[in-house]
Design a protein around this motif. Structure first.
Motif, PDB file in Angstrom:
ATOM      1  N   GLN A  37       0.838  -1.208   0.000  1.00 24.92           N
ATOM      2  CA  GLN A  37       0.000   0.000   0.000  1.00 24.92           C
ATOM      3  C   GLN A  37       0.874   1.259   0.000  1.00 24.92           C
ATOM      4  N   GLN A  38       1.920   1.282   0.810  1.00 24.98           N
ATOM      5  CA  GLN A  38       2.842   2.420   0.848  1.00 24.98           C
ATOM      6  C   GLN A  38       3.528   2.615  -0.499  1.00 24.98           C
ATOM      7  N   LEU A  39       3.935   1.511  -1.109  1.00 20.94           N
ATOM      8  CA  LEU A  39       4.603   1.574  -2.402  1.00 20.94           C
ATOM      9  C   LEU A  39       3.659   2.117  -3.468  1.00 20.94           C
ATOM     10  N   ASP A  40       2.416   1.666  -3.468  1.00 22.00           N
ATOM     11  CA  ASP A  40       1.424   2.167  -4.423  1.00 22.00           C
ATOM     12  C   ASP A  40       1.241   3.678  -4.280  1.00 22.00           C
ATOM     13  N   ILE A  41       1.139   4.158  -3.053  1.00 22.54           N
ATOM     14  CA  ILE A  41       0.982   5.593  -2.796  1.00 22.54           C
ATOM     15  C   ILE A  41       2.209   6.353  -3.280  1.00 22.54           C
ATOM     16  N   PHE A  42       3.398   5.819  -2.976  1.00 16.81           N
ATOM     17  CA  PHE A  42       4.639   6.468  -3.391  1.00 16.81           C
ATOM     18  C   PHE A  42       4.717   6.571  -4.915  1.00 16.81           C
ATOM     19  N   ILE A  43       4.394   5.488  -5.622  1.00 14.25           N
ATOM     20  CA  ILE A  43       4.476   5.476  -7.088  1.00 14.25           C
ATOM     21  C   ILE A  43       3.496   6.470  -7.697  1.00 14.25           C
ATOM     22  N   LYS A  44       2.269   6.504  -7.193  1.00 16.18           N
ATOM     23  CA  LYS A  44       1.274   7.461  -7.708  1.00 16.18           C
ATOM     24  C   LYS A  44       1.747   8.894  -7.497  1.00 16.18           C
ATOM     25  N   ASP A  45       2.290   9.181  -6.321  1.00 19.63           N
ATOM     26  CA  ASP A  45       2.771  10.527  -6.016  1.00 19.63           C
ATOM     27  C   ASP A  45       3.988  10.881  -6.879  1.00 19.63           C
ATOM     28  N   ALA A  46       4.901   9.942  -7.025  1.00 23.13           N
ATOM     29  CA  ALA A  46       6.091  10.192  -7.852  1.00 23.13           C
ATOM     30  C   ALA A  46       5.696  10.437  -9.302  1.00 23.13           C
ATOM     31  N   HIS A  47       4.720   9.705  -9.788  1.00 29.78           N
ATOM     32  CA  HIS A  47       4.234   9.911 -11.152  1.00 29.78           C
ATOM     33  C   HIS A  47       3.605  11.304 -11.284  1.00 29.78           C
ATOM     34  N   ARG A  48       2.775  11.666 -10.336  1.00 26.02           N
ATOM     35  CA  ARG A  48       2.098  12.965 -10.354  1.00 26.02           C
ATOM     36  C   ARG A  48       3.102  14.124 -10.344  1.00 26.02           C
ATOM     37  N   ARG A  49       4.176  13.980  -9.575  1.00 23.63           N
ATOM     38  CA  ARG A  49       5.178  15.051  -9.458  1.00 23.63           C
ATOM     39  C   ARG A  49       6.226  15.034 -10.565  1.00 23.63           C
TER      40      ARG A  49
END
Length: 109
Positions: A82-94
């Motif tokens: 779950q943490q990894l999914d959140i990190f990847i989505k945020d990294a993609h967005r930024r």
């Protein structure tokens, strides 16, 4: 599975020749053992920049197909998914992922 090429493969307009790696695909192109290589654009960029920089390749500037990327984790890391999914989505967005890809596609030699 090559959805974008299935019709031509089924008609016999294209003949599939398997290889062990993308590096081998480029070697087959260089040695005129095939006329087309179908691969991930980031892998192709890295290979051209780092192993085939003296060769001229003509890349399709139109996306031929889309493929999802799978990130597989050992079961012992399931709690971090779950943490990894959140990190990847945020990294993609930024734009972090695109910046990282651009950095890693550079010539390393």
């Amino acid at each position: 599975k090559y959805d974008a090429l299935n019709i031509e493969l089924d008609k016999g307009s294209l003949i599939r020749v398997d290889s062990d790696s993308e590096f081998d695909q480029f070697n087959m192109l260089v040695n005129q053992r095939c006329d087309l290589a179908y691969m991930n654009e980031h892998v192709a960029t890295w290979l051209i920049n780092n192993h085939f920089s003296t060769m001229v390749f003509h890349r399709n500037n139109v996306e031929a197909d889309q493929a999802d990327l799978t990130l597989a984790l050992n079961p012992k890391w399931a709690g971090l998914k779950q943490q990894l999914d959140i990190f990847i989505k945020d990294a993609h967005r930024r734009g972090v992922i695109e910046k990282s890809l651009t950095q890693h596609m550079k010539k390393t030699k």
